[in-house]
Design a protein around this motif. Structure first.
Motif, PDB file in Angstrom:
ATOM      1  N   MET A  66       0.745  -1.114   0.022  1.00  0.00           N
ATOM      2  CA  MET A  66       0.092   0.074   0.097  1.00  0.00           C
ATOM      3  C   MET A  66       1.060   1.243  -0.003  1.00  0.00           C
ATOM      4  N   THR A  67       0.923   1.893  -1.191  1.00  0.00           N
ATOM      5  CA  THR A  67       1.619   3.022  -1.023  1.00  0.00           C
ATOM      6  C   THR A  67       0.689   4.261  -1.421  1.00  0.00           C
ATOM      7  N   ASP A  68       1.424   5.591  -1.382  1.00  0.00           N
ATOM      8  CA  ASP A  68       0.569   6.762  -1.685  1.00  0.00           C
ATOM      9  C   ASP A  68       0.941   7.188  -3.140  1.00  0.00           C
ATOM     10  N   ASP A  69       1.856   6.523  -3.885  1.00  0.00           N
ATOM     11  CA  ASP A  69       2.179   6.813  -5.168  1.00  0.00           C
ATOM     12  C   ASP A  69       0.768   6.720  -6.067  1.00  0.00           C
ATOM     13  N   PRO A  70       0.822   7.687  -6.726  1.00  0.00           N
ATOM     14  CA  PRO A  70      -0.467   8.041  -7.615  1.00  0.00           C
ATOM     15  C   PRO A  70      -0.694   6.957  -8.591  1.00  0.00           C
ATOM     16  N   LEU A  71       0.286   6.418  -9.205  1.00  0.00           N
ATOM     17  CA  LEU A  71      -0.200   5.320 -10.101  1.00  0.00           C
ATOM     18  C   LEU A  71      -0.385   3.983  -9.367  1.00  0.00           C
ATOM     19  N   ASP A  72      -0.197   3.757  -8.232  1.00  0.00           N
ATOM     20  CA  ASP A  72      -0.593   2.837  -7.421  1.00  0.00           C
ATOM     21  C   ASP A  72      -1.923   2.906  -6.961  1.00  0.00           C
ATOM     22  N   VAL A  73      -2.094   4.159  -6.354  1.00  0.00           N
ATOM     23  CA  VAL A  73      -3.490   4.457  -5.952  1.00  0.00           C
ATOM     24  C   VAL A  73      -4.563   4.391  -7.087  1.00  0.00           C
ATOM     25  N   ALA A  74      -4.100   4.837  -8.466  1.00  0.00           N
ATOM     26  CA  ALA A  74      -5.094   4.669  -9.467  1.00  0.00           C
ATOM     27  C   ALA A  74      -5.487   3.393  -9.704  1.00  0.00           C
ATOM     28  N   GLU A  75      -4.598   2.344  -9.515  1.00  0.00           N
ATOM     29  CA  GLU A  75      -4.767   0.822  -9.920  1.00  0.00           C
ATOM     30  C   GLU A  75      -5.701   0.395  -8.754  1.00  0.00           C
ATOM     31  N   ARG A  76      -5.377   0.910  -7.428  1.00  0.00           N
ATOM     32  CA  ARG A  76      -6.266   0.397  -6.412  1.00  0.00           C
ATOM     33  C   ARG A  76      -7.442   0.885  -6.467  1.00  0.00           C
ATOM     34  N   TRP A  77      -7.843   2.122  -6.809  1.00  0.00           N
ATOM     35  CA  TRP A  77      -8.861   2.681  -6.960  1.00  0.00           C
ATOM     36  C   TRP A  77      -9.913   2.032  -8.104  1.00  0.00           C
ATOM     37  N   ALA A  78      -9.263   1.903  -9.118  1.00  0.00           N
ATOM     38  CA  ALA A  78      -9.842   1.122 -10.256  1.00  0.00           C
ATOM     39  C   ALA A  78     -10.304  -0.263  -9.882  1.00  0.00           C
ATOM     40  N   LYS A  79      -9.788  -1.017  -9.212  1.00  0.00           N
ATOM     41  CA  LYS A  79     -10.078  -2.121  -8.821  1.00  0.00           C
ATOM     42  C   LYS A  79     -11.183  -2.286  -7.720  1.00  0.00           C
ATOM     43  N   GLU A  80     -11.391  -1.181  -6.946  1.00  0.00           N
ATOM     44  CA  GLU A  80     -12.477  -0.920  -6.110  1.00  0.00           C
ATOM     45  C   GLU A  80     -13.657  -0.536  -6.772  1.00  0.00           C
ATOM     46  N   GLY A  81     -13.555  -0.389  -8.198  1.00  0.00           N
ATOM     47  CA  GLY A  81     -14.718   0.079  -8.865  1.00  0.00           C
ATOM     48  C   GLY A  81     -14.828   1.648  -8.990  1.00  0.00           C
ATOM     49  N   ARG A  82     -14.025   2.207  -8.620  1.00  0.00           N
ATOM     50  CA  ARG A  82     -13.991   3.903  -8.762  1.00  0.00           C
ATOM     51  C   ARG A  82     -13.878   4.195 -10.251  1.00  0.00           C
ATOM     52  N   ARG A  83     -14.328   5.290 -10.610  1.00  0.00           N
ATOM     53  CA  ARG A  83     -14.022   5.941 -11.753  1.00  0.00           C
ATOM     54  C   ARG A  83     -12.791   6.831 -11.893  1.00  0.00           C
ATOM     55  N   VAL A  84     -11.757   6.711 -12.396  1.00  0.00           N
ATOM     56  CA  VAL A  84     -10.622   7.324 -12.109  1.00  0.00           C
ATOM     57  C   VAL A  84     -10.205   8.156 -13.256  1.00  0.00           C
ATOM     58  N   ALA A  85      -9.580   9.653 -12.987  1.00  0.00           N
ATOM     59  CA  ALA A  85      -8.929  10.212 -14.023  1.00  0.00           C
ATOM     60  C   ALA A  85      -7.338  10.546 -13.611  1.00  0.00           C
ATOM     61  N   LEU A  86      -6.673  10.513 -14.583  1.00  0.00           N
ATOM     62  CA  LEU A  86      -5.129  10.748 -14.276  1.00  0.00           C
ATOM     63  C   LEU A  86      -4.469  11.983 -14.913  1.00  0.00           C
ATOM     64  N   ALA A  87      -3.967  13.064 -13.990  1.00  0.00           N
ATOM     65  CA  ALA A  87      -3.469  14.131 -14.456  1.00  0.00           C
ATOM     66  C   ALA A  87      -2.046  14.009 -14.669  1.00  0.00           C
ATOM     67  N   THR A  88      -1.617  14.797 -15.727  1.00  0.00           N
ATOM     68  CA  THR A  88       0.001  14.515 -15.838  1.00  0.00           C
ATOM     69  C   THR A  88       0.490  15.956 -16.399  1.00  0.00           C
ATOM     70  N   VAL A  89       1.487  16.352 -15.468  1.00  0.00           N
ATOM     71  CA  VAL A  89       2.276  17.693 -16.153  1.00  0.00           C
ATOM     72  C   VAL A  89       3.241  17.269 -17.199  1.00  0.00           C
ATOM     73  N   VAL A  90       2.671  17.938 -18.444  1.00  0.00           N
ATOM     74  CA  VAL A  90       3.348  17.668 -19.649  1.00  0.00           C
ATOM     75  C   VAL A  90       4.263  18.624 -20.324  1.00  0.00           C
ATOM     76  N   ASP A  91       4.094  19.749 -19.674  1.00  0.00           N
ATOM     77  CA  ASP A  91       5.105  21.062 -20.011  1.00  0.00           C
ATOM     78  C   ASP A  91       5.152  21.706 -19.019  1.00  0.00           C
ATOM     79  N   THR A  92       6.252  22.447 -18.872  1.00  0.00           N
ATOM     80  CA  THR A  92       6.473  23.750 -17.816  1.00  0.00           C
ATOM     81  C   THR A  92       7.396  24.443 -18.598  1.00  0.00           C
ATOM     82  N   TRP A  93       7.223  25.807 -17.931  1.00  0.00           N
ATOM     83  CA  TRP A  93       8.092  27.075 -18.392  1.00  0.00           C
ATOM     84  C   TRP A  93       8.121  27.936 -17.082  1.00  0.00           C
ATOM     85  N   GLY A  94       9.519  28.194 -17.088  1.00  0.00           N
ATOM     86  CA  GLY A  94       9.599  29.045 -15.770  1.00  0.00           C
ATOM     87  C   GLY A  94       9.532  28.341 -14.482  1.00  0.00           C
TER      88      GLY A  94
END
Lengths: 111, 233
Positions: free
Chosen positions: A1-29
């Motif tokens: 059991m970790t707090d890592d977001p991707l582990d949490v996402a898998e766990r939530w999906a297993k529990e039948g929850r609907r899940v969305a994933l947000a990812t930082v794809v670009d940064t400036w400054g």
């Protein structure tokens, strides 16, 4: 059991929850979180992880709840040039782009 | 992202396998690519570059985001010595998982190293768990102990191998290991004398110089400070 977001996402999906994933794809400054950082959100607005250290999480979560519920994937942009960014509070002076996508249980495309 | 892809990525992270998630930013279906299969992917060039540097990023031309999942780097230190006392906490702060191994009871005190993954045993494969994302540093000054780890590190293709000791000590090491059948190419992978040339004068300063060299190897940086003659026999 970790707090890592991707582990949490898998766990939530297993529990039948609907899940969305947000990812930082670009940064400036002086973006507070590096490219590749993840935030995972369920249909109720529960979340784990971070894409900005708190600055824009609220806005991302609001979009992500819609996307978890079936709205298409979306590329969000927050920055100092964007007035809404000030409203949501990315006052640290950076600009970030965040991709929010549903976690698709089935065979079909993510969107 | 497909749930099956997420499961594959999480399994790969647990198994310490390098992989990438390619996500088209138009919302179409993405894919997971393992480092071993990267050459046959349509984005082979991009993947080769990103796997080498370990950095995620957007590829504007291909319209995708490439998320590299690289296992967290490990540092195996052979020798529970003074340098280790400074090196272990600094390496942890930098993000390394640290393992310390020293079979010599007199040095290997729980008191000094109990906070770390510490083993008062001879280095063996099961303890060291070496892979390409692991750095090995030998600090005991005892060839009976150090050589075991150095040979294992070469075999496991560790991204950094460093051995404490003077040029003279390293010359003897080369003679000894070459006689035992180690190739010149493999010998040249050992950083010895260890560390960047920063004029380190105390065990903690040597730890800084060693860790800097390990980070440079991890990030693929040129280390101009390490003068070629320092590597030579």
């Amino acid at each position: 059991m970790t707090d890592d977001p991707l582990d949490v996402a898998e766990r939530w999906a297993k529990e039948g929850r609907r899940v969305a994933l947000a990812t930082v794809v670009d940064t400036w400054g002086s973006a507070p979180r590096p490219v590749g950082s993840h935030l995972v959100i369920d249909g109720e607005g529960a979340f784990e992880g971070s894409v900005s250290g708190g600055c824009v999480e609220g806005a991302v979560i609001a979009e992500a709840v819609e996307i978890a519920a079936g709205a298409p994937a979306k590329l969000l942009e927050f920055g100092v040039a964007d007035e809404t960014a000030w409203e949501v509070g990315l006052s640290c002076g950076g600009t970030i782009r965040i991709f929010v996508e549903p976690l698709a249980a089935g065979e079909g495309a993510a969107a | 992202m497909k749930l099956s892809d997420l499961k594959a990525v999480n399994a790969a992270r647990t198994e310490r396998r390098l992989c990438a998630v390619i996500t088209p930013l138009d919302g179409s279906e993405g894919r997971v690519v393992f480092a071993a299969d990267a050459a046959s992917d349509p984005l082979a060039g991009v993947l080769a570059r990103r796997f080498a540097s370990g950095t995620s990023g957007r590829e504007a031309e291909a319209g995708v985001f490439v998320r590299i999942h690289r296992p967290s780097p490990r540092l195996v230190v052979i020798g529970a010595v003074h340098v280790t006392q400074a090196l272990a906490p600094m390496a942890e702060a930098v993000g390394f998982e640290v393992t310390i191994i020293d079979p010599r009871g007199a040095f290997a005190t729980e008191e000094r190293f109990g906070a770390f993954d510490f083993h008062a045993e001879w280095p063996d494969d099961a303890l060291m768990k070496l892979d390409a994302e692991t750095a090995v540093v030998t600090l005991t000054h005892d060839p009976k102990i150090d050589d075991i780890a150095l040979l294992a590190a070469m075999k496991a293709d560790c991204f950094y191998i460093g051995a404490l000791g003077s040029r003279k000590t390293h010359a003897k090491r080369i003679d000894r290991m070459t006689a035992a059948g180690v190739s010149e190419a493999d010998m040249s992978r050992i950083h010895a004398p260890i560390g960047l040339a920063i004029g380190a004068a105390s065990p903690p300063e040597i730890a800084v110089s060693v860790l800097a060299e390990v980070i440079a190897a991890l990030r693929g940086a040129e280390t101009k400070a390490a003068a070629p003659e320092r590597r030579a026999a």
